[in-house]
Design a protein around this motif. Sequence first.
Motif, PDB file in Angstrom:
ATOM      1  N   LEU A  64       0.831  -1.207   0.000  1.00  0.00           N
ATOM      2  CA  LEU A  64       0.000   0.000   0.000  1.00  0.00           C
ATOM      3  C   LEU A  64       0.861   1.252   0.000  1.00  0.00           C
ATOM      4  N   LEU A  65       1.927   1.245   0.786  1.00  0.00           N
ATOM      5  CA  LEU A  65       2.808   2.411   0.841  1.00  0.00           C
ATOM      6  C   LEU A  65       3.526   2.636  -0.491  1.00  0.00           C
ATOM      7  N   ALA A  66       3.864   1.568  -1.197  1.00  0.00           N
ATOM      8  CA  ALA A  66       4.508   1.728  -2.501  1.00  0.00           C
ATOM      9  C   ALA A  66       3.549   2.380  -3.504  1.00  0.00           C
ATOM     10  N   VAL A  67       2.299   1.931  -3.518  1.00  0.00           N
ATOM     11  CA  VAL A  67       1.313   2.508  -4.440  1.00  0.00           C
ATOM     12  C   VAL A  67       1.028   3.960  -4.055  1.00  0.00           C
ATOM     13  N   MET A  68       0.818   4.205  -2.771  1.00  0.00           N
ATOM     14  CA  MET A  68       0.536   5.580  -2.332  1.00  0.00           C
ATOM     15  C   MET A  68       1.726   6.501  -2.546  1.00  0.00           C
ATOM     16  N   GLY A  69       2.935   5.984  -2.367  1.00  0.00           N
ATOM     17  CA  GLY A  69       4.130   6.786  -2.628  1.00  0.00           C
ATOM     18  C   GLY A  69       4.243   7.161  -4.098  1.00  0.00           C
ATOM     19  N   GLY A  70       3.942   6.209  -4.982  1.00  0.00           N
ATOM     20  CA  GLY A  70       3.974   6.508  -6.416  1.00  0.00           C
ATOM     21  C   GLY A  70       2.925   7.532  -6.809  1.00  0.00           C
ATOM     22  N   LEU A  76       2.976  15.293  -6.953  1.00  0.00           N
ATOM     23  CA  LEU A  76       4.005  16.319  -6.787  1.00  0.00           C
ATOM     24  C   LEU A  76       4.558  16.751  -8.136  1.00  0.00           C
ATOM     25  N   ILE A  77       4.782  15.802  -9.021  1.00  0.00           N
ATOM     26  CA  ILE A  77       5.288  16.129 -10.365  1.00  0.00           C
ATOM     27  C   ILE A  77       4.252  16.951 -11.131  1.00  0.00           C
ATOM     28  N   VAL A  78       2.967  16.617 -10.988  1.00  0.00           N
ATOM     29  CA  VAL A  78       1.921  17.416 -11.626  1.00  0.00           C
ATOM     30  C   VAL A  78       1.927  18.830 -11.060  1.00  0.00           C
ATOM     31  N   ALA A  79       2.104  18.963  -9.751  1.00  0.00           N
ATOM     32  CA  ALA A  79       2.138  20.291  -9.124  1.00  0.00           C
ATOM     33  C   ALA A  79       3.341  21.101  -9.591  1.00  0.00           C
ATOM     34  N   LEU A  80       4.423  20.420  -9.978  1.00  0.00           N
ATOM     35  CA  LEU A  80       5.618  21.114 -10.479  1.00  0.00           C
ATOM     36  C   LEU A  80       5.539  21.352 -11.980  1.00  0.00           C
ATOM     37  N   ASP A  81       4.339  21.254 -12.543  1.00  0.00           N
ATOM     38  CA  ASP A  81       4.041  21.622 -13.925  1.00  0.00           C
ATOM     39  C   ASP A  81       4.565  20.644 -14.972  1.00  0.00           C
ATOM     40  N   ALA A  82       4.585  19.372 -14.645  1.00  0.00           N
ATOM     41  CA  ALA A  82       4.881  18.333 -15.631  1.00  0.00           C
ATOM     42  C   ALA A  82       3.687  17.387 -15.644  1.00  0.00           C
ATOM     43  N   PHE A  83       2.584  17.883 -16.237  1.00  0.00           N
ATOM     44  CA  PHE A  83       1.301  17.181 -16.180  1.00  0.00           C
ATOM     45  C   PHE A  83       1.378  15.753 -16.710  1.00  0.00           C
ATOM     46  N   SER A  93       1.359   3.619 -11.093  1.00  0.00           N
ATOM     47  CA  SER A  93       1.303   3.208  -9.687  1.00  0.00           C
ATOM     48  C   SER A  93       0.050   2.371  -9.423  1.00  0.00           C
ATOM     49  N   LEU A  94      -1.073   2.784  -9.976  1.00  0.00           N
ATOM     50  CA  LEU A  94      -2.292   1.988  -9.812  1.00  0.00           C
ATOM     51  C   LEU A  94      -2.166   0.634 -10.504  1.00  0.00           C
ATOM     52  N   MET A  95      -1.527   0.608 -11.655  1.00  0.00           N
ATOM     53  CA  MET A  95      -1.313  -0.664 -12.337  1.00  0.00           C
ATOM     54  C   MET A  95      -0.345  -1.546 -11.549  1.00  0.00           C
ATOM     55  N   ALA A  96       0.620  -0.945 -10.862  1.00  0.00           N
ATOM     56  CA  ALA A  96       1.503  -1.716  -9.980  1.00  0.00           C
ATOM     57  C   ALA A  96       0.700  -2.303  -8.817  1.00  0.00           C
ATOM     58  N   GLY A  97      -0.288  -1.552  -8.314  1.00  0.00           N
ATOM     59  CA  GLY A  97      -1.168  -2.082  -7.273  1.00  0.00           C
ATOM     60  C   GLY A  97      -1.930  -3.302  -7.761  1.00  0.00           C
TER      61      GLY A  97
END
Length: 156
Positions: A64-70, A76-83, A93-97
């Motif tokens: 769960l932590l791996a998926v939530m971390g991803g 965070l990357i979206v917030a830094l303007d790399a949509f 990450s969801l596919m890894a879950g």
Amino acid sequence: MTAEASEPAAGEQRQEPPAPPAGPGRLIRGSRRFPLITRDTARPEGGGRAAPGAAPAPARQWPLLAVMGGVGLGLLIVALDAFRAGTVLIGLSLMAGAFFRWALPEVGMLAVRSRFTDMLTYGLLGAAIVLLSLMAQPDPWVSIPFLDDVVHFTVR
């Protein structure tokens, strides 16, 4: 069913159902009806700890932590303007879950429903997010004409 129907008529004796044989190794089963008060819920299959009980709490819930971390890193990357890169990471990450749910016997709190339902939900949502992020304007990386026509039809 009314109260009169369950009462024996005058002069009749009420018949009790025979008791199941008791003894070692015999399961005494009561009614087949569901209980009026639910005392517990069943844990989803695979919902046990992903690490031994002596391990610290984060180690027991590593899938769960791996998926939530991803997903968190993707946000965070979206917030830094790399949509596009961020949303692709969220979908992956969801596919890894979904993969964790398929491959691991115990995944901790990543198990919410049955194994099949979790895999289907995580996999389809992850694939949809990846596909939509690859098709996002401007300069889409993937072009699927059928989906372009559907979007143009629904937007206009």
